[in-house]
Write a protein that holds these residues in place. Structure first.
Motif, PDB file in Angstrom:
ATOM      1  N   SER A  27     -12.711  15.752  43.722  1.00  0.00           N
ATOM      2  CA  SER A  27     -14.022  16.413  43.738  1.00  0.00           C
ATOM      3  C   SER A  27     -13.947  17.786  43.086  1.00  0.00           C
ATOM      4  O   SER A  27     -14.845  18.606  43.267  1.00  0.00           O
ATOM      5  N   HIS A  81     -18.726  17.739  38.195  1.00  0.00           N
ATOM      6  CA  HIS A  81     -17.429  18.416  38.145  1.00  0.00           C
ATOM      7  C   HIS A  81     -17.447  19.661  37.255  1.00  0.00           C
ATOM      8  O   HIS A  81     -16.492  20.432  37.270  1.00  0.00           O
ATOM      9  N   GLN A 102     -14.017  21.023  40.614  1.00  0.00           N
ATOM     10  CA  GLN A 102     -14.983  21.527  39.640  1.00  0.00           C
ATOM     11  C   GLN A 102     -14.260  22.431  38.644  1.00  0.00           C
ATOM     12  O   GLN A 102     -13.177  22.946  38.909  1.00  0.00           O
TER      13      GLN A 102
END
Length: 315
Positions: free
Chosen positions: A241, A266, A243
């Motif tokens: 998950s 992302h 970014q």
């Protein structure tokens, strides 16, 4: 001169398109081996009477398109591109029977040709400061050089291919330092390493191919960047998950089109997306997919048959 012979398993209907793909990716010539080209021995005509009627039984069940390649420094990348090209052809015309499109390497074993081309792979500059250096080659570092030590092995990404080169150039042009970077389909890890050397705060490198992940990890360790680069096997969209301020993906057009929208989860608002691996015939498809996914196209670069795009995710 040493040559590598490839044989692609296909069908009578697919032989011409496969042959064209092989030539497009550097084959010096092709030959089709097809039982359908042998006249029916039960219906003699012309000169058939002087041909051994058992000849057809010596031919393979599949249609084979043979091609010959010189194993130079770009050979590994050309084989990667060829595989992607054949997959795209198959997806583009699903009602068409292309056969398995399996590729056999003849005359020289895989592990042998992966070594043969190394003699052609020398250090080279991939931008203003980035230098790609094979691990087995000497190089005298110049002031300001950022040297990427690389052994691509059987993974994609020696840096010599147009797509990899354009991605490295774009990374060098846009990175300010301190970014979080995600490299989708990292291959040899060359782009992740380049990003780290350009000042990335942290880099996540992912690939679904376990061989590529192993090679990338070795290259990351060889460059002493284990603290900056994390290498993971799996599909980015399923496995993490994280970014980033900058995502780079040197894959193929279909995957870019499919990932464009989900990748916005992302990439932070205003973040950048560099993508390549796009053959020129698919440029518009990728362009349209990025626009539909709410990116702004900032720059398009083209080299030979290949395209790279720099875009920004909307805030």
């Amino acid at each position: 001169m040493e040559w590598v012979e490839l044989s692609v398993h296909t069908t009578t209907l697919g032989a011409d398109m496969v042959s064209e793909a092989l030539i497009a990716h550097g084959a010096t010539g092709t030959m089709v081996e097809d039982r359908a080209d042998i006249p029916d021995p039960n219906k003699p005509n012309g000169i058939w009477e002087i041909i051994d009627p058992n000849l057809v039984n010596t031919l393979p069940e599949d249609v084979l398109v043979h091609a010959w390649f010189e194993p130079d420094t770009s050979f590994a990348e050309r084989m990667h591109d060829l595989t992607a090209h054949l997959q795209e052809i198959q997806r583009a015309v699903p009602e068409f029977d292309f056969g398995s499109l399996a590729i056999d390497t003849l005359n020289v074993k895989d592990e042998d040709w992966s070594e043969v081309w190394k003699k052609f792979y020398k250090p080279f500059r991939a931008g203003k400061t980035l230098v790609v250096k094979p691990t087995w080659e000497p190089y005298e570092k110049q002031e300001g050089d950022r040297v990427i030590e690389i052994d691509p092995g059987m993974a994609f990404g020696s840096g010599t291919h147009e797509t990899t080169g354009m991605c490295l150039e774009l990374l060098e042009d846009v990175m300010q330092g301190g970014e979080r970077v995600i490299d989708v389909g990292t291959g040899s890890g060359i782009l992740a390493i380049g990003a780290a050397l350009l000042g990335a705060k942290e880099v996540l490198a992912t690939d679904i191919d376990p061989t590529a992940v192993r090679v990338a990890r070795d290259n990351v360790a060889g460059n002493g960047l284990q603290d900056t680069i994390t290498t993971l096997q799996g599909n980015l969209l399923d496995s993490v998950s994280a970014q980033c301020e900058l995502c780079v993906a040197n894959i193929i057009a279909d995957v870019i089109c499919m990932f464009a929208a989900p990748l916005t989860e992302h990439i932070v608002p205003g973040g950048l997306f560099i993508c390549s691996g796009i053959i020129k015939e698919r440029e518009q498809d990728v362009h349209d997919a990025l626009i539909a996914a709410n990116y702004t196209i900032l720059e398009i670069r083209r080299k030979g048959e290949w395209v790279a795009m720099l875009s920004r995710r909307h805030d």
